[in-house]
Design a protein around this motif. Sequence first.
Motif, mmCIF file in Angstrom:
data_model
loop_
_atom_site.group_PDB
_atom_site.id
_atom_site.type_symbol
_atom_site.label_atom_id
_atom_site.label_comp_id
_atom_site.label_asym_id
_atom_site.label_seq_id
_atom_site.Cartn_x
_atom_site.Cartn_y
_atom_site.Cartn_z
ATOM 1 N N GLN A 197 -30.035 -46.350 -46.892
ATOM 2 C CA GLN A 197 -30.858 -45.462 -46.082
ATOM 3 C C GLN A 197 -32.250 -46.056 -45.914
ATOM 4 N N ARG A 198 -32.717 -46.150 -44.688
ATOM 5 C CA ARG A 198 -34.038 -46.694 -44.385
ATOM 6 C C ARG A 198 -34.836 -45.653 -43.603
ATOM 7 N N GLY A 199 -36.157 -45.807 -43.642
ATOM 8 C CA GLY A 199 -37.005 -44.936 -42.850
ATOM 9 C C GLY A 199 -36.746 -45.123 -41.370
ATOM 10 N N ARG A 200 -37.137 -44.126 -40.592
ATOM 11 C CA ARG A 200 -36.818 -44.179 -39.163
ATOM 12 C C ARG A 200 -37.485 -45.362 -38.478
ATOM 13 N N ARG A 201 -38.727 -45.641 -38.781
ATOM 14 C CA ARG A 201 -39.434 -46.737 -38.116
ATOM 15 C C ARG A 201 -38.774 -48.082 -38.436
ATOM 16 N N GLU A 202 -38.327 -48.252 -39.679
ATOM 17 C CA GLU A 202 -37.665 -49.500 -40.049
ATOM 18 C C GLU A 202 -36.269 -49.578 -39.428
ATOM 19 N N THR A 203 -35.571 -48.453 -39.376
ATOM 20 C CA THR A 203 -34.246 -48.441 -38.762
ATOM 21 C C THR A 203 -34.324 -48.843 -37.296
ATOM 22 N N LEU A 204 -35.294 -48.303 -36.587
ATOM 23 C CA LEU A 204 -35.453 -48.674 -35.180
ATOM 24 C C LEU A 204 -35.827 -50.142 -35.035
ATOM 25 N N ALA A 205 -36.608 -50.664 -35.997
ATOM 26 C CA ALA A 205 -36.955 -52.088 -35.958
ATOM 27 C C ALA A 205 -35.715 -52.960 -36.167
#
Length: 351
Positions: free
Chosen positions: A267-275
Amino acid sequence: MPPRPAARRVAFFSTSFPRDPDDPSGHFVRAEGLERAREGWEVHVFCPGEGPPRQDGPLHVWPCGGGDAFGWPGALSRLAEHPSRGLDALAFAHRTRRRLRREGPWERCVGHFLLPSLAVVPGVANTVELVGHGSDVRLLARLPGRSRLVGGLLARGVQLRFVARALMEELAASLAPEVARRLRAEAEVAPSPISMPELAEPPPLPEGFRVVLCGRLVASKRFDQGLAAVARAGATAIVVGDGPARRALEAEARRQLPPERVSFLGQRGRRETLAILAASHALLAPSPTEGAPTVIREARCLGLPVVSRAAGDVVDWARRDHGILVAEDPRDPVGALARALAQSQSTTSTE
């Protein structure tokens, strides 16, 4: 100078809402609340969590408890894992309804996820709107007495909104004909709004044609078929997310792919997932039971090609957006996805 008119007051109820700007949970509820705030509404959000009320920009956020009933990888999965969490969910619903009544009056109340919104929201505002997202709609479609329940809501003027037409039709197909006709005539279909934050720095990613599988790692998402398709296409799999199926998926990946061609990032934060999406070559959506998948819409905002099963409203999206490639073969779902990935890889390599 005449006094400024009081802002209209709207209450949002949701079992999922981000605890911080990088929390992916319920970010579409936050985006809709921010839209209403820009329109001049005074927006209050009632959601799971502990602690005192807080401000999230213009949004007034009211944590209403919920214990361990809510959170990743979703309320239904958490309740299935520990049915005793249902007591926390009931306490949350009771506490939220009391607080909604105490903090009113409201001109409008919007309940995201039909269950437990049905037990919390009706009757607390002049206008009530209930929003169906996916598994909540399918659960309602299996409940005894659903025709009487849905018919009663419509008769009382409750507005029903579905994020995908396929979800509305799935519920309508389970109802008595007269209720189904009224539902189709009166319900609204509209995907939830999304907002795209500034991206974080992506983590180091493996080489090759990078295919992202992103979401809750539960059996119904069919990430096992997705991994098999990536292996058959000779691509590299990047899995973002967590859930009860993770251990089985990791074992499956070890059988299908060499270590350098698969990466489970958790599980990653949303900003990192989008990156991670932005730094990859394709998104693979292997679930056959989606409605209006937010991750597909986010991928397309980033310009990322998408290979998806024929789920929910994705087929309609693909007719308007050639960056979405629908791959469906009931006899060989893995083969269909693999062939579509190979086609996407070929297109990417020639650009």
